[in-house]
Motif scaffolding. Structure first.
Motif, PDB file in Angstrom:
ATOM      1  N   THR A  48       0.836  -1.203   0.000  1.00  0.00           N
ATOM      2  CA  THR A  48       0.000   0.000   0.000  1.00  0.00           C
ATOM      3  C   THR A  48       0.868   1.248   0.000  1.00  0.00           C
ATOM      4  N   SER A  49       0.263   2.331  -0.409  1.00  0.00           N
ATOM      5  CA  SER A  49       0.887   3.639  -0.311  1.00  0.00           C
ATOM      6  C   SER A  49       0.693   4.145   1.111  1.00  0.00           C
ATOM      7  N   VAL A  50       1.740   4.733   1.675  1.00  0.00           N
ATOM      8  CA  VAL A  50       1.679   5.275   3.032  1.00  0.00           C
ATOM      9  C   VAL A  50       1.590   6.793   2.994  1.00  0.00           C
ATOM     10  N   SER A  51       2.367   7.420   2.099  1.00  0.00           N
ATOM     11  CA  SER A  51       2.468   8.880   2.074  1.00  0.00           C
ATOM     12  C   SER A  51       2.903   9.337   0.686  1.00  0.00           C
ATOM     13  N   LEU A  52       2.419  10.515   0.281  1.00  0.00           N
ATOM     14  CA  LEU A  52       2.891  11.120  -0.963  1.00  0.00           C
ATOM     15  C   LEU A  52       4.030  12.106  -0.718  1.00  0.00           C
ATOM     16  N   ASP A  53       4.126  12.640   0.491  1.00  0.00           N
ATOM     17  CA  ASP A  53       5.162  13.625   0.806  1.00  0.00           C
ATOM     18  C   ASP A  53       5.706  13.374   2.205  1.00  0.00           C
ATOM     19  N   PRO A  54       6.796  12.604   2.313  1.00  0.00           N
ATOM     20  CA  PRO A  54       7.581  12.000   1.248  1.00  0.00           C
ATOM     21  C   PRO A  54       6.860  10.790   0.665  1.00  0.00           C
ATOM     22  N   PRO A  55       7.249  10.354  -0.533  1.00  0.00           N
ATOM     23  CA  PRO A  55       6.586   9.198  -1.145  1.00  0.00           C
ATOM     24  C   PRO A  55       7.031   7.893  -0.471  1.00  0.00           C
ATOM     25  N   LEU A  56       6.130   7.316   0.333  1.00  0.00           N
ATOM     26  CA  LEU A  56       6.439   6.098   1.079  1.00  0.00           C
ATOM     27  C   LEU A  56       5.458   4.986   0.722  1.00  0.00           C
ATOM     28  N   LEU A  57       5.977   3.768   0.588  1.00  0.00           N
ATOM     29  CA  LEU A  57       5.185   2.580   0.317  1.00  0.00           C
ATOM     30  C   LEU A  57       5.517   1.538   1.369  1.00  0.00           C
ATOM     31  N   LEU A  58       4.602   0.574   1.551  1.00  0.00           N
ATOM     32  CA  LEU A  58       4.929  -0.514   2.462  1.00  0.00           C
ATOM     33  C   LEU A  58       4.499  -1.849   1.892  1.00  0.00           C
TER      34      LEU A  58
END
Length: 175
Positions: A48-58
């Motif tokens: 899943t995507s965690v954040s766009l700023d900063p761009p984080l995935l898990l």
């Protein structure tokens, strides 16, 4: 705010897994360089995507997985979102094999992480954290580069592969 884990409720694990399977997910292959320098990879739908700023995935990996030490040691990894016609690639990486990359066109990113060509989307990430929770380890990575192609996704639902289709009552918003 801190949330602490409660004592496990005695659910029937098979029934719980089947119920969780009612949530349709995309299918990914996660790759990295192993501890010994060889390419490693696995199929996962826990992405899943965690954040766009900063761009984080898990993504999550079972603590019992043979590749766990390789992913824990890796400074970088790549997430490959599979297209509808890549169910055999998913099975290839879900099955134990000496060379899971056999027969695939593979390149490497700047960090030496194997990248599978022809996938629907690919995210090259630098590992920023690892957290063990329950019987899995959660890996969070910051996106360094990404690429997307046109196509339809491979889905997993109720224990099997599925294909997507546009809803007839909603206008298409393809990008």
């Amino acid at each position: 705010m801190t949330i602490s884990a409660q004592t496990a409720t005695p659910f029937d694990s098979i029934d719980l897994r089947n119920t969780l399977g009612k949530f349709a997910t995309g299918v990914t292959v996660i790759t990295a360089r192993g501890v010994d320098g060889r390419p490693v990879g696995m199929t996962a739908n826990s992405f899943t995507s965690v954040s766009l700023d900063p761009p984080l995935l898990l993504f999550c990996l079972a603590n019992s997985a043979r590749s766990l030490p390789d992913f824990v040691a890796a400074e970088s990894f790549a997430i490959h979102v599979l297209s509808a016609d890549q169910h055999l690639v998913s099975r290839q990486f879900a099955t134990p094999a000496a060379d899971k990359f056999a027969g695939l066109k593979v390149t490497e990113d700047e960090a030496g992480v194997p990248e599978i060509e022809g996938v629907l989307a690919r995210f090259s990430c630098r590992t920023v954290s690892r957290n063990q929770e329950g019987d899995h380890t959660i890996f969070i990575g910051q996106v360094q580069t990404y690429k997307k192609l046109d196509g339809d996704p491979l889905l997993f639902f109720s224990g099997g592969y599925r294909l997507s289709q546009e809803h007839p009552a909603v206008p298409s918003r393809r990008q």
